[in-house]
Design a protein around this motif. Structure first.
Motif, mmCIF file in Angstrom:
data_model
loop_
_atom_site.group_PDB
_atom_site.id
_atom_site.type_symbol
_atom_site.label_atom_id
_atom_site.label_comp_id
_atom_site.label_asym_id
_atom_site.label_seq_id
_atom_site.Cartn_x
_atom_site.Cartn_y
_atom_site.Cartn_z
ATOM 1 N N ASP A 122 -6.244 91.382 30.989
ATOM 2 C CA ASP A 122 -5.559 90.398 31.056
ATOM 3 C C ASP A 122 -4.767 90.264 32.332
ATOM 4 N N HIS A 123 -5.066 89.510 33.269
ATOM 5 C CA HIS A 123 -4.176 89.378 34.456
ATOM 6 C C HIS A 123 -3.246 88.323 34.334
ATOM 7 N N ILE A 124 -1.944 88.529 34.566
ATOM 8 C CA ILE A 124 -0.775 87.575 34.704
ATOM 9 C C ILE A 124 -0.048 87.530 35.788
ATOM 10 N N ASP A 125 0.573 86.647 35.917
ATOM 11 C CA ASP A 125 1.421 86.565 37.174
ATOM 12 C C ASP A 125 2.590 87.551 37.301
ATOM 13 N N VAL A 126 2.768 88.252 38.564
ATOM 14 C CA VAL A 126 3.708 89.512 38.409
ATOM 15 C C VAL A 126 4.970 89.274 37.989
ATOM 16 N N ALA A 127 5.559 87.731 37.936
ATOM 17 C CA ALA A 127 6.619 87.644 37.732
ATOM 18 C C ALA A 127 6.949 87.726 36.147
ATOM 19 N N GLY A 128 5.805 87.490 35.505
ATOM 20 C CA GLY A 128 5.886 87.609 34.003
ATOM 21 C C GLY A 128 5.653 88.848 33.458
ATOM 22 N N VAL A 129 5.487 89.903 34.223
ATOM 23 C CA VAL A 129 4.672 91.131 33.510
ATOM 24 C C VAL A 129 6.113 91.701 32.458
ATOM 25 N N PRO A 130 7.147 91.871 33.445
ATOM 26 C CA PRO A 130 8.242 92.754 32.578
ATOM 27 C C PRO A 130 8.655 91.852 31.271
ATOM 28 N N ALA A 131 8.784 90.586 31.186
ATOM 29 C CA ALA A 131 9.135 89.861 30.158
ATOM 30 C C ALA A 131 7.806 90.107 29.120
ATOM 31 N N ARG A 132 6.810 90.198 29.292
ATOM 32 C CA ARG A 132 5.585 90.197 28.639
ATOM 33 C C ARG A 132 5.788 91.662 27.956
ATOM 34 N N ILE A 133 5.709 92.670 28.984
ATOM 35 C CA ILE A 133 5.768 93.854 28.216
ATOM 36 C C ILE A 133 7.009 94.373 27.246
ATOM 37 N N ALA A 134 8.400 93.799 27.595
ATOM 38 C CA ALA A 134 9.323 93.615 26.572
ATOM 39 C C ALA A 134 8.887 93.181 25.185
ATOM 40 N N ALA A 135 8.493 91.833 25.369
ATOM 41 C CA ALA A 135 8.241 91.254 24.337
ATOM 42 C C ALA A 135 7.120 92.175 23.297
ATOM 43 N N GLU A 136 6.193 92.612 23.781
ATOM 44 C CA GLU A 136 4.891 93.370 23.204
ATOM 45 C C GLU A 136 5.670 94.480 22.563
ATOM 46 N N LEU A 137 6.680 95.080 23.325
ATOM 47 C CA LEU A 137 7.346 96.445 22.654
ATOM 48 C C LEU A 137 8.012 96.005 21.682
ATOM 49 N N SER A 138 8.845 94.960 21.867
ATOM 50 C CA SER A 138 9.741 94.714 20.647
ATOM 51 C C SER A 138 8.904 94.158 19.293
ATOM 52 N N ALA A 139 7.841 93.739 19.609
ATOM 53 C CA ALA A 139 7.022 93.197 18.607
ATOM 54 C C ALA A 139 6.303 94.222 17.785
ATOM 55 N N GLY A 140 6.009 95.500 18.703
ATOM 56 C CA GLY A 140 5.303 96.540 18.387
ATOM 57 C C GLY A 140 3.638 96.298 18.224
ATOM 58 N N GLN A 141 3.596 95.359 19.004
ATOM 59 C CA GLN A 141 1.882 95.245 19.021
ATOM 60 C C GLN A 141 1.491 94.698 20.313
ATOM 61 N N GLY A 142 0.186 94.552 20.711
ATOM 62 C CA GLY A 142 -0.229 94.149 21.920
ATOM 63 C C GLY A 142 -1.102 94.806 22.706
ATOM 64 N N HIS A 143 -1.033 94.923 23.973
ATOM 65 C CA HIS A 143 -2.031 95.648 24.617
ATOM 66 C C HIS A 143 -1.797 97.064 24.578
ATOM 67 N N ASP A 144 -2.914 97.706 24.899
ATOM 68 C CA ASP A 144 -3.034 99.470 24.816
ATOM 69 C C ASP A 144 -2.470 100.036 26.098
ATOM 70 N N LEU A 145 -2.457 99.094 27.201
ATOM 71 C CA LEU A 145 -2.189 99.976 28.482
ATOM 72 C C LEU A 145 -1.690 98.601 29.210
ATOM 73 N N MET A 146 -0.530 98.901 29.874
ATOM 74 C CA MET A 146 0.137 97.939 30.536
ATOM 75 C C MET A 146 0.345 98.437 32.056
ATOM 76 N N GLN A 147 0.573 97.482 32.900
ATOM 77 C CA GLN A 147 0.531 97.985 34.205
ATOM 78 C C GLN A 147 1.674 97.107 35.160
ATOM 79 N N TYR A 148 2.489 97.543 35.835
ATOM 80 C CA TYR A 148 3.483 96.615 36.642
ATOM 81 C C TYR A 148 3.382 97.386 38.018
#
Lengths: 471, 311
Positions: free
Chosen positions: A95-121
């Motif tokens: 899943d490619h997303i706009d660079v500005a949205g990556v940190p917020a998305r990572i934060a949300a997934e870590l808080s939820a405890g689910q999401g992608h297996d591998l994250m890049q920024y």
């Protein structure tokens, strides 16, 4: 480990010529969509290398990453991951997303405890350390295979206080100066400014005589954060020392801010306070700026949209200041494996596979991406000296071969720790320069106010035991 | 009466449980309300309680584990000058926007109830700013207000009113005006539709009686039309205030709070601190400052609506 292509360049050219004979007339009338799509460049494209995983893999692997500034990279990457998945029996989704949205998305997934297996920024993600796996094993394996990792990448993925590799840093991107030769030639600097003093003198003269400003951002965005740090380091200033103590409030920082005030008054306009991360690229591509601090992405864009400006755009390394010449990395790839990852083994094996193919990443990003291990991209120097993507002159990127000499990590001279990460995520440093440049406060006051904010952030993280210093 | 009652009774067959439920208004009403209640509790109630919990914790973006931290986050918020600037900006943006939204909404409503050719097309076009997603329309404004390529600047240069550029988003005063202008632009259609409903509901004979008595346009406006539509004008004003007060998209897309935090508002600063800076506790503490004013606005709206019903 690198495998060699089955066909030589001569074979490819011969076959291409025969196959394309019937379409010759039409081909002659068309221009390639990008410099990288001509036959010569295609012939030099590296072949993928494949290493058998150390363990049997299965299941699925989901990857979250930015949309690369050079679109051809993502086309290659998606195909590359699909092929690897088929080879090892893992269903890979990217899943490619706009660079500005990556940190917020990572934060949300870590808080939820689910999401992608591998994250890049594209910047250090030290602030996520408590929720991610230690990637020391991946880094160690890569070091075993390719030698010692570059310090700039190691300091951007390793926390010396906790001894944890919160990320894997296989690559980075330099941040040189981009300048327009036709504008700098009349002021006697044909090869561009080499020092901050020359930037001030030449830039001011261009502004006065040609009405074109230069662009060092002082806005609430990532490029301004990079530029401000480059200026500070070159003046001998920094946010922290090598032991992670805050040293922002210093005569060197005040001198850097005073310099920025003079630079703004002589060579810039209020435009630089309104910029987003793409603004300096757009200004350069449009021919409205004489100098910017940026990667080569703006140049690659102008090669396609405005070749005259591309041919007139040249580069210089970090500018020399009173103390040294240093620039921040423009991009620092950080790959995280979150604790909630359902397939961490596949994630780690993929990272090693990706690392083995950094030559392809460099090529398909049109020499935007650089590797974290010297020698892992053996053709890089040759490509930089004879750009396969149509630079005029062909060696205009050659100076980037030595970019590790003048590039350093966020947090220099210390590591890119959690506190530096939070300061980097906030507009503290750009606003320190901007408030003084706008005349809202004196340079001393701007530095003192910024230091108060930085002190509070460092104290908070130090209390959690995630950074050192304070002794 | 007895016959009618008998006629409407269900047939004398054995009643099933399903039929009994269908005939009982109380449980049926609860059943129908349940989705809305679940929606509000899940998407408003739970996040609100979480925000309160986070504001008294040390939760960060990278460490969701909960540890009680008392008032630490609030202390950091109060020590931060940007917070006070954001609070001030929020109140100024909301106040100025609310006044302009009501004034322009009333003017637009008067135009939209008039009879002219193409009225329905005009009404459709006027509503577009409200129906377009905020982020999307604000990106359009970002280009309109661009420092180099602004079409507004180009137009001003063409008519000889400007040399160079205005730098709409690069100067604090112009950036502030730009943010307010975009808020007004997107919310005036909503206010106009609300006020229009009130204008249409005014009995025609009241207006005609005022005309017969010799009242001119302005006198009828201030002594007949506005008093009769005041509850709806209040609703429009309060909706405008709430949407401006809670919005972060306009500021975030246009200026990201700059230059030098001069357009930062509570919602955007909560996001910057909590998500981009990673300090979730502090972000939650900032966001909770929105609550008291929103509560007051909600009470006012409900009172206005009740007054309207009494009318």
């Amino acid at each position: 480990m690198r495998s060699y292509p089955l066909w030589t360049r001569r074979d490819v050219l011969r076959m291409t010529g025969l196959a394309g004979l019937g379409l010759a007339a039409a081909s002659c009338a068309e221009e390639p969509e990008s410099p990288g799509e001509d036959a010569d460049a295609a012939a030099e494209s590296p072949s993928p290398a494949f290493t058998e995983p150390t363990a049997r893999l299965s299941g699925s692997l989901s990857i979250l990453m930015w949309s690369h500034f050079v679109p051809s990279h993502d086309e290659w990457f998606d195909q590359f991951t699909r092929e690897w998945g088929e080879q090892v029996g893992v269903n890979v989704t990217v899943d490619h997303i706009d660079v500005a949205g990556v940190p917020a998305r990572i934060a949300a997934e870590l808080s939820a405890g689910q999401g992608h297996d591998l994250m890049q920024y594209i910047a250090p993600l030290a602030q996520f350390e408590p929720s991610v796996l230690d990637l020391a094993d991946v880094t160690e394996e890569a070091n075993n295979r390719y030698g010692e990792q570059l310090e700039i990448c190691r300091k951007s993925s390793f926390n010396p206080t906790t001894g944890k590799f919160y990320a894997f840093g296989p690559g980075w991107v330099p941040d040189p100066g981009n300048f327009r030769r036709s504008m700098w030639e009349p002021v006697g600097l044909t090869d561009g400014p080499r020092t901050w003093d020359e930037l001030l003198e030449g830039g001011s003269e261009i502004m006065a005589t040609q009405g074109v400003q230069l662009g060092i951002g002082m806005s609430q965005e990532i490029d301004s954060n990079m530029a401000g740090r480059a200026l500070m380091w070159s003046f001998g200033a920094s946010i922290q020392d090598e032991n992670e103590n805050v040293v922002l409030n210093s005569p060197e920082t005040v001198a850097a801010v005073e310099y920025m005030v003079r630079l703004f008054q002589g060579a810039m306009t209020d435009e630089v306070f309104s910029w987003n991360a793409a603004s300096n690229n757009q200004g350069m591509v449009a021919g409205k700026l004489s100098y910017i601090l940026n990667s080569i992405s703006a140049y690659r864009t102008s090669q396609e949209t405005n070749p005259d400006i591309a041919n007139d755009t040249l580069f210089v390394p970090a500018l020399e200041g009173p103390e040294t010449a240093l620039a921040a990395q423009h991009v620092m790839y950080n790959w995280l494996v979150p604790q909630h990852a359902t397939n961490p083994d596949a994630a780690k094996e993929f990272l090693l596979h990706y690392t083995a193919n950094l030559e392809s990443a460099a090529y398909h990003s049109k020499l935007y991406d650089f590797p974290a291990w010297d020698g892992l991209v053996p053709n890089l120097k040759a490509w930089l000296e004879d750009d396969p993507f149509g630079s005029q002159p062909a060696d205009k990127l050659a100076f980037l071969a030595d970019s590790t000499d003048w590039a350093t990590n966020i947090g220099h001279p210390g590591p890119a720790n959690t506190a530096e990460g939070e300061v980097f995520g906030l507009p503290i440093i750009p606003n320190m320069f901007a408030r003084a440049a706008r005349g809202e406060v004196t340079p001393d006051q701007a530095v003192a106010d910024a230091t108060a904010e930085v002190d509070a952030i460092f104290a908070k993280w130090r209390a959690r035991g995630l950074i050192g210093g304070g002794g | 009466m007895t016959q009618a009652t008998t006629a409407t009774r269900p047939p004398a067959t054995p009643a099933t449980g399903r039929r009994r439920l269908a005939d009982r208004e109380g449980p049926l009403a609860s059943l129908f309300l349940l989705p809305a209640v679940v929606y509000v509790v899940a998407l408003v109630g739970v996040p609100f309680v979480l925000a309160i919990g986070f504001a008294f914790s040390d939760v960060t973006a990278g460490d969701p584990s909960y540890d009680w931290a008392g008032l630490d986050a609030y202390r950091r918020v109060f020590d931060d000058p940007v917070f006070w600037q954001a609070l001030r900006n929020t109140l100024v943006f909301t106040g100025v926007s609310m006044v302009l939204i009501v004034v322009f909404g009333k003017v637009l409503a008067n135009i939209l109830i008039a009879d002219f050719r193409g009225k329905w097309l005009v009404r459709f076009l006027v509503l577009l700013p409200w129906t377009t997603p905020v982020a999307l329309s604000t990106v359009s404004w970002l280009w309109l207000l661009d420092s180099i390529f602004s079409p507004i600047d180009w137009l001003l240069r063409q008519v000889g009113l400007l040399e160079g550029n205005m730098y709409w988003l690069g100067r604090p005063s112009l950036a502030t005006a730009s943010v307010i202008a975009v808020h007004v632009w997107r919310l005036v259609p909503l206010a106009a539709v609300i006020i229009m409903a009130g204008l249409i509901a005014i009995p025609r004979d009241i207006d005609e009686a005022a005309r017969v008595d010799g009242a001119g346009f302005w006198r009828r406006m201030f002594e007949v039309t506005i008093p009769l539509t005041m509850p709806l004008i209040a609703v429009a004003a309060l909706f405008g205030a709430i949407f401006t007060f809670t919005d972060m998209a306009v500021v975030y897309v246009l200026t990201r709070g700059g230059p030098t935090n001069s357009t930062q508002v509570l919602a955007s600063w909560a996001f910057v601190r909590g998500i981009e800076g990673g300090d979730v506790a502090q972000g939650a503490a900032i966001a909770l400052f929105l609550f008291p004013l929103l509560l007051a606005a909600a009470v006012l709206i409900l009172r206005a609506v009740r007054r309207m019903q009494v009318m």
